[in-house]
Write a protein that holds these residues in place. Sequence first.
Motif, mmCIF file in Angstrom:
data_model
loop_
_atom_site.group_PDB
_atom_site.id
_atom_site.type_symbol
_atom_site.label_atom_id
_atom_site.label_comp_id
_atom_site.label_asym_id
_atom_site.label_seq_id
_atom_site.Cartn_x
_atom_site.Cartn_y
_atom_site.Cartn_z
ATOM 1 N N ASP A 95 8.513 5.741 -1.736
ATOM 2 C CA ASP A 95 8.452 4.876 -0.562
ATOM 3 C C ASP A 95 7.377 5.401 0.385
ATOM 4 O OD1 ASP A 95 8.833 3.149 1.523
ATOM 5 O OD2 ASP A 95 10.666 4.132 2.255
ATOM 6 N N SER A 133 5.476 3.287 2.375
ATOM 7 C CA SER A 133 5.113 2.065 3.103
ATOM 8 C C SER A 133 4.443 2.364 4.441
ATOM 9 C CB SER A 133 6.356 1.193 3.319
ATOM 10 O OG SER A 133 7.380 1.941 3.963
ATOM 11 N N ASN A 134 4.713 3.554 4.991
ATOM 12 C CA ASN A 134 4.076 3.940 6.254
ATOM 13 C C ASN A 134 3.413 5.300 6.062
ATOM 14 O OD1 ASN A 134 3.297 4.441 8.886
ATOM 15 N ND2 ASN A 134 5.212 3.719 9.782
ATOM 16 N N HIS A 141 -0.449 4.884 -5.787
ATOM 17 C CA HIS A 141 -0.082 3.614 -5.142
ATOM 18 C C HIS A 141 -1.283 2.938 -4.474
ATOM 19 C CE1 HIS A 141 4.276 3.960 -5.770
ATOM 20 N NE2 HIS A 141 4.149 5.250 -5.484
ATOM 21 N N ILE A 177 -2.989 3.708 -1.977
ATOM 22 C CA ILE A 177 -2.984 3.740 -0.520
ATOM 23 C C ILE A 177 -4.230 4.479 -0.036
ATOM 24 C CG2 ILE A 177 -1.752 4.624 1.500
ATOM 25 C CD1 ILE A 177 0.849 4.282 -0.216
#
Length: 203
Positions: free
Chosen positions: A79, A81-82, A146, A148
């Motif tokens: 996770d 996401s941030n 991911h 990112i």
Amino acid sequence: MNSKTRNKSTAKRQQILAAATQLFTEQGYASTSMDLIARHADVSKQTVYSHFGSKDELFAAAIEDRCDSYQMLDFSLDDLSNPKEKLLTLAQRFLCMLTSKEACAVHKICAYESKSYPLLSELFYQAGPEKVTNDVAELMTALDKHQILKIPDPHFAALQFLNMMKGEAWMRVEFNTQHQLSQEEIDAYLRSSVELFMRGYAP
């Protein structure tokens, strides 16, 4: 081993680690014996040796235990996401650990006793900086996976990130300067450094 026995054994281990950490940081490595650790932990010398085979092993375990206590990477790598918030949290916890009384004391001990005990610095490096760097490299791998951030060399990026986060705050604590940075100044520096790091590795 039943759960009651296991819990008792875990508690004894933590008592020993706590006593060892206190003695190593206050008295140094050479002056801290396994007998002394046993007395401070309120356990037998045999109990100390049943958990840790040697003083070297106990020293390394104490360093690793202190690093783990800051829970720098206690979030899921699935996770992300941030990512900015997670990197900032990591930076804050890392600097907090690095500037702690124990970390500064052990750093000075290793520097002072490195000639008499050359293995000491190696034990510290493997249990502390190297382990933390490898853990952060896993985060870098996940950020790349991911998509990112674009991080071709996670270990290299982990070293860049951690060394950037040390900043002026660590130097001032390490050298015990009269002026120390405020928490607001530290937070501003860490936030800016995280943003710079993310821009540098932007996809």
